[in-house]
Design an enzyme around this catalytic site. Structure first.
Site, short mmCIF file in Angstrom:
data_model
loop_
_atom_site.label_atom_id
_atom_site.label_comp_id
_atom_site.label_asym_id
_atom_site.label_seq_id
_atom_site.Cartn_x
_atom_site.Cartn_y
_atom_site.Cartn_z
N GLY A 109 7.76 -2.93 -5.04
CA GLY A 109 8.30 -2.13 -3.96
C GLY A 109 8.67 -2.99 -2.77
O GLY A 109 9.38 -2.55 -1.87
N MET A 111 10.50 -6.38 -0.91
CA MET A 111 11.84 -6.93 -1.05
C MET A 111 11.91 -8.03 -2.10
O MET A 111 11.04 -8.89 -2.17
CB MET A 111 12.33 -7.49 0.28
N HIS A 490 -10.32 19.66 -20.68
CA HIS A 490 -11.43 19.62 -21.64
C HIS A 490 -11.21 18.53 -22.68
O HIS A 490 -12.07 17.69 -22.92
CB HIS A 490 -11.58 20.99 -22.31
N TYR A 883 -32.01 2.67 -14.16
CA TYR A 883 -30.95 2.61 -15.15
C TYR A 883 -29.80 3.52 -14.77
O TYR A 883 -29.94 4.41 -13.93
CB TYR A 883 -31.48 2.99 -16.55
#
Ligand code: ADP
Ligand code: MG
Ligand code: MG
Length: 904
Positions: A109, A111, A490, A883
Site C-alpha cells: 500500500g 508508494m 459451527h 498449565y
C-alpha cells in the site's frame, strides 16, 4: 542546533545504523549499516519517519521548507560520492536518483519505487554522450516517465484496459516483431518517450515535470502521501501498526543494470526461503533494471550453477540449452558471482539471519541495493533456526524466540504435493476456516459420511451449514465444505478443534439434497474434490497429499521448548483418538473433556432424551442407569489414552433443550421409539424453552436440581478409574463442576461426588487418587475465589464463558457486531480469540491470587479457546498458571508460546 531530518550514507560511511529502524525505517537503516560494514552501496540519504509525522500535521509546503536545506546538502554529498551532478547541463555525468518508501516494517500500500529520477530532454542527451550508450540513456528515460507517471502522477489504466504505457510499448513491439522491451531500437525508444509524455498530458492533465528538483519533491511528497492511502490504512489496522510510526523516504544514486551485456540486476537469498536449505540462491537478468526481475517480462536466470541445474531439470531444459541460453551468474560472470557470494555470506553473518537481498551489476561492478531478514515458510523458519543454532550463530534461546508460534500450524496438517496442486483445477474459493489439505468423495449428510468412512472411503462432508448433530459425520470426514457461515461458524470452530480441514462460504456453491452446484456445474455424491483449508480454494478431483513429519527439525524445536518452559500444556479432548493425537504433539494431560458431546453419538441420544423426558426422579434414574455403562466406557478410553497424566472431566454443562428434537418429524420419530405420546413430547420440549439459554438452566444448576445426573457421572468416572487401576495403570481423574457462582453450588456437588466415590471404592475394592475442582467462568466465582478454593482442589479458567459474561456479549450473536467493532477500532481484537488482558485478565488474575491465598497448592489452568493463542498463553505464564489447555492441533503452538513467554 536544529533537528536532524536527513541521514546520509555512502563511501563506507553512514550517519545511521541498523538499530535506527524507528527513525530511518527498515530499508534506510540497513542501507546505512551495509555501508558501515564495507558492502558496496550507492550513496544516498534517508529522510526520517519523523518528517512524515510532521508532514501529516503541517502539510506539504511547511515540511518542504523545513527540510529543504538538509536535502540539498545531502544531494550535494551524494553527488560528491558518486562523482556525478544532479540536474547536470553537461558539466558532469548526470546524477539520477531512486526514491523509495521505507517504514519500520515493510508495508503493502506504500508508494512503489521511482527509478532514474532527474531525467529530462537535456540530461538524457548528456547521459547518452558521456556513457557512449544512447540506447541505455533513452531506455532509462522511458522507464522514468512510466514509473513517475504511474506512481507520482497517478496515470492509471481505464477500467477493463491495459495500462496506457504498456499499450504504447505493446504497439511498438508488435509493429517491429520484438519479443521483449529491451529489443527496442534507439529510434523506437525516442518515439516511446514522446508518446509517454503525451499519455501523461492526456491522463494527468498536465505536462511531465522537466525540472529535476520538482521531480524530486514530487516523489518525496508522494511517499508521504502514500502513508494515508486507503490500502495502507487498512493494512495498518489489520496488523495493528500505529499511525504515528510514519514512513521514511530513501533517496539513492542510481546504478544501472541496463547498461548492456556487462550489466544485470537481481534478487537473492542467503538460504532457501521455501525449504530452509542452507544454499545461496536467487535470480538475475542481464541488461535490465530493478523491477524487471519480479515483473516477469523476461525469464530470469538462476544465480548459482546448482540452482540453474535444478531449474533446468524441473523445466525439462537440456544442459546444452541451459548453458547456451540460461547460464547461471556463476557461469556468466564468475568474478562478480564470487564477490556477490562473499557479500551474501558477510550479510548473513552480520545479521545472523537469512537475508533477502537486491543487487545491481553496472558494467562489471557489483552494488547492493537492499538487504532484510527474509520472509519464509514455516518449514524454513524451523529449519533455518535449528541449522543456524547448530552452526553456532546463536543459542537455543534465540532459536526459540525466532519462531512464530502460529506459523507452526502449517506444519501440523497434511499438505498438498506442490506439483499436483499446480496441475489441479480451481472450482471455487471460500473462507479458509480450518487449515490443512483434504481430498475425497463428496457426501451430503453426516450419516452418509459415517457410513462411507466405515467402508474405508475418504469423504468430504458438504453441507449448507453444520450443527452439533453433524459432529460425528464431521469427525468421519477428511474435510468439510459449507455453503454458508463465517470463520467462527459451527463448522469452522469444530473443524479447527478437530484439526480438520474446512472451507466455509464457498463462492458459487449451492447445496440442495444430495447434489451441489458450483457456478452452475453439478456434482453428485461420490464425486472427488479437494480442499485447501489454508487458502480456501476448492479443487476438482483428487490432489495428492503428503503427511507432515513431527521429528527432525520440528522435533528439535519442540524439545528445546520443553527444556525451556515453566508452564505445561494440556489438551481439550472428548475422545481417546483426540487424546492420543494431542499426546503425540506433546500434551501432558487433558484440561477439558466435555461429556455432552458423547451423548450425541449413535443411539445414545435416545437414552439421553429418555432421561430428559422422565416424569420424576425414579424415571430419570432408570434412564441414567442405561447411560452409565456408556459413559464409563468413554471415560475408560480417555483415561487410558492419557495414562499417568491428569484428565479433567467436566460434568454435564449445556442446557437440556440442546438434546431434544425440535422439529415435527424428529418429535414423531421420538414418539415412535419411546412410545410416549407426541403431545407429551412437544409439551416437554416447549417447557425446556428458555429466553437466555446461556444464562439459564445449565452447568452445575443441572447437577444441583437433578443430583442423580452428577451421581451417575461421578460413578462412571470413578468406576472407569478403578478398573484401570486394577489393570495396573495410573489414572488421574479430576472431576470438574461447571458454572459455579457461589461456594454452596460447588459444595453440594462435591458432597455427591465424594460420597459416590466412597461407595465405588468399597464396591471395587480399590481406591484411586482423584480431585474435585471447578471452572471459574462466572465473574462472581472469580470475585469469591478465596471462598471457592476452600472446596476446590483446582481451578480451570473457562475463558470462553468468562469473556462472554464479563463483556456481556453472547458468543453466538457476537458475529453481528464484533466484526464492525473491530473495523471501527472500538475493539482491537476479537476477545474470544485473544484474551482481553485488561478486563477479563483481571478476573483471571484475581481468581488465581485469591484462590492461592486460601490454598497454596491450588492447581490452576485455562481451558478456553485462548489456551492455544500465543499472547494469551504469555498472559497465563505471567499470571502463574500451571498449565494451558487447547485443542490437539494447537498443542505445539502453545508449547512454543509457553517457552517463549518463559524466555522473554
Ligand atoms: P521493493 O520494496 O518492492 O523491493 P525497492 O524499493 O526495493 O522495492 O525497489 C524496487 C527495485 O528498484 C529493486 O528491485 C531495485 O533493484 C531497484 N532499485 C532501487 N534502488 C535502486 C538504485 N539506487 N539503483 C538501481 N536500482 C534500484
Ligand atoms: Mg526491495
Ligand atoms: Mg462454560
Amino acid at each position: 542546533m536544529s533537528t536532524k531530518y536527513v541521514y546520509t550514507f555512502g563511501d563506507g560511511k553512514a550517519e545511521g545504523k541498523a538499530d535506527m529502524k524507528n527513525l530511518l525505517g527498515g530499508k534506510g537503516a540497513n542501507l546505512a549499516e551495509m555501508n558501515l560494514i564495507g558492502v558496496p552501496v550507492p550513496a544516498g540519504f534517508t529522510i526520517t519517519t519523523e518528517v512524515c509525522t510532521e508532514y501529516n500535521k503541517q502539510g506539504k509546503e511547511a515540511v518542504v521548507e523545513m527540510i529543504k536545506g538538509q536535502v540539498e546538502a545531502a544531494v550535494a554529498e551524494t553527488e560528491k560520492a558518486m562523482n556525478a551532478k544532479f540536474d547536470s547541463k553537461g558539466e558532469a555525468f548526470p546524477l539520477l536518483l531512486s526514491v523509495r518508501s521505507g517504514a519500520r516494517v515493510s508495508m503493502p500500500g506504500m508508494m512503489n519505487t521511482v527509478l532514474n529520477l532527474g531525467m529530462n530532454d537535456e540530461t538524457v542527451k548528456v547521459i547518452a554522450e558521456k556513457s557512449g550508450n544512447e540506447h541505455f540513456a533513452y531506455d532509462s528515460y522511458r522507464r522514468f516517465i512510466q514509473m513517475y507517471g504511474d506512481v507520482v502522477m497517478g496515470v492509471e489504466a481505464e477500467a477493463g484496459e491495459h495500462c496506457p504505457f504498456e499499450q504504447v510499448l505493446d504497439k511498438v513491439k508488435e509493429a517491429n516483431g520484438y519479443a521483449a522491451d529491451n529489443e527496442m531500437s534507439v529510434e523506437d525508444l525516442k518515439g516511446v518517450v514522446e508518446e509517454f509524455k503525451a499519455v501523461v498530458r492526456a491522463k494527468a492533465g498536465k505536462d511531465f515535470p522537466t525540472n529535476p528538483w520538482d521531480q524530486l519533491w514530487g516523489a518525496v511528497c508522494a511517499v508521504f502521501d502514500s502513508w494515508n492511502t486507503e490500502r495502507a490504512i487498512l493494512y495498518r489496522r489489520m496488523e495493528q501498526i500505529p499511525e504515528e510510526w510514519g514512513t521514511a523516504v530513501n533517496v539513492q544514486a542510481m546504478v544501472y543494470g541496463n547498461m548492456g551485456e556487462t550489466s544485470a540486476t537481481g534478487v537473492c537469498f542467503s538460504r532457501d526461503a521455501a525449504t530452509g536449505e542452507d544454499l545461496f540462491n536467487g535470480e538475475y537478468l542481464i541488461n535490465a533494471q530493478g523491477e524487471d526481475v519480479v515483473a516477469g517480462v523476461r525469464t530470469p536466470q538462476e544465480i548459482t550453477l546448482i540452482g540453474s541445474q535444478r531449474w533446468a531439470e524441473r523445466n525439462g531444459t537440456s544442459e546444452e540449452d541451459r548453458k547456451a541460453n540460461f547460464p547461471s551468474l556463476e557461469e556468466a560472470m564468475p568474478e562478480i558471482y564470487k564477490e556477490l557470494d562473499e557479500v551474501q555470506q558477510k550479510l548473513e553473518d552480520h545479521y545472523k539471519d537469512m537475508q533477502d537481498m537486491e543487487f545491481t551489476i553496472q558494467d562489471g561492478k557489483l552494488w547492493m541495493l537492499q538487504t532484510r531478514n527474509g520472509k519464509r515458510t514455516a518449514a524454513a523458519m524451523v529449519k533455518i533456526a535449528v541449522d543456524m543454532m547448530e552452526q553456532g550463530y546463536f543459542d537455543a534461546k534465540t532459536a526459540l524466540l525466532r519462531q512464530e508460534p502460529n506459523k507452526l500450524d502449517e506444519l501440523l496438517h497434511p499438505v498438498f504435493d506442490t506439483a499436483a496442486l499446480a496441475a489441479a483445477k480451481e472450482l471455487s474459493k471460500g473462507l479458509p476456516a480450518s487449515p490443512g489439505a483434504a481430498t475425497g468423495q463428496i457426501v451430503f449428510s453426516a450419516e452418509d459420511a459415517e457410513a462411507w468412512a466405515e467402508d474405508g472411503k475418504k469423504v468430504i462432508l458438504v453441507r449448507r451449514e453444520t450443527s452439533p448433530e453433524d459432529l460425528k459425520g464431521m469427525n468421519a470426514a477428511v474435510g468439510i465444505l459449507t455453503e454458508r457461515g463465517g470463520m467462527t461458524s459451527h463448522a469452522a470452530v469444530v473443524a479447527r478443534g478437530m484439526g480438520k480441514c474446512c472451507i466455509s462460504s464457498a463462492a458459487g456453491l449451492v447445496v440442495s439434497g444430495k447434489k451441489m452446484t458450483i457456478n452452475g456445474v453439478e456434482y453428485k455424491e461420490g464425486d472427488f474434490i479437494s480442499l485447501n483449508g489454508s487458502t480456501g480454494v476448492v479443487y476438482e478431483g483428487e490432489v495428492a497429499t503428503i503427511n507432515p513429519s513431527l521429528d527432525g527439525d520440528f522435533g528439535k524445536i519442540m524439545d528445546l521448548a520443553e527444556a525451556n518452559t515453566r508452564m505445561y500444556v494440556r489438551t481439550n479432548a472428548d475422545t481417546p483418538a483426540d487424546a492420543q493425537t494431542a499426546r503425540n504433539f506433546g500434551a501432558k494431560g487433558i484440561g477439558l473433556t466435555r461429556t455432552e458431546h458423547m451423548f450425541f453419538e449413535g443411539d445414545r441420544i435416545w437414552k439421553m432424551r429418555e432421561m430428559i423426558l422422565a416424569e420424576d426422579v425414579e424415571g430419570r434414574k432408570e434412564a441414567l442407569a442405561k447411560l452409565l455403562p456408556i459413559q464409563r466406557e468413554d471415560f475408560y478410553g480417555i483415561l487410558k489414552a492419557m495414562d499417568g497424566f491428569g484428565v479433567t472431566i467436566r460434568l454435564l454443562d449445556p442446557p437440556l433443550h440442546e438434546f431434544t428434537p425440535n422439529d415435527d418429524a424428529s418429535q414423531k420419530e421420538m414418539a415412535e421409539i419411546t412410545g410416549i405420546d407426541v403431545k407429551v413430547i412437544k409439551e416437554k420440549v416447549e417447557s425446556l424453552h428458555e429466553f437466555n439459554p446461556m444464562l439459564g438452566h445449565r452447568g452445575c444448576r443441572l447437577g444441583n436440581t437433578y443430583p442423580e445426573i452428577t451421581e451417575m457421572q461421578a460413578r462412571a468416572i470413578i468406576e472407569a478409574a478403578c478398573d484401570l487401576k486394577k489393570e495396573g495403570l495410573d489414572p488421574k481423574p479430576e472431576i470438574m463442576v461447571p458454572l459455579i457462582g457461589t461456594i454452596k453450588e460447588l459444595k453440594m456437588q462435591e458432597e455427591i461426588i465424594r460420597s459416590t466415590a466412597k461407595v465405588v471404592f468399597e464396591e471395587k475394592g480399590v481406591e484411586v487418587d482423584y480431585m474435585v475442582g471447578t471452572m471459574i467462568e462466572i465473574p462472581r466465582a472469580a470475585l469469591t475465589a478465596n471462598e471457592i478454593a476452600e472446596v476446590a482442589e483446582f481451578f480451570s479458567f473457562g475463558t470462553n464463558d468468562l469473556t462472554q459474561m464479563a463483556f456481556g456479549y453472547s458468543r453466538d450473536d457476537a458475529g453481528k457486531f464484533l466484526p464492525i467493532y473491530i473495523e471501527k477500532g472500538i475493539l482491537k481484537q476479537d476477545p474470544f480469540q485473544a484474551l482481553d488482558q485488561t478486563g477479563v485478565g483481571q478476573l483471571v488474575e484475581m481468581g488465581a491470587n485469591k484462590g492461592r491465598a486460601t490454598r497454596n497448592d491450588l492447581k490452576l489452568g485455562i481451558c478456553g479457546e485462548h489456551g492455544g493463542e500465543p499472547s494469551s498463553v504469555e498472559f497465563c505464564h505471567r499470571t502463574g498458571l500451571d498449565y494451558v489447555s487447547c485443542s490437539p492441533f494447537r498443542v505445539p503452538i502453545a508449547r512454543l508460546a509457553a517457552a517463549q513467554a518463559n524466555l522473554r
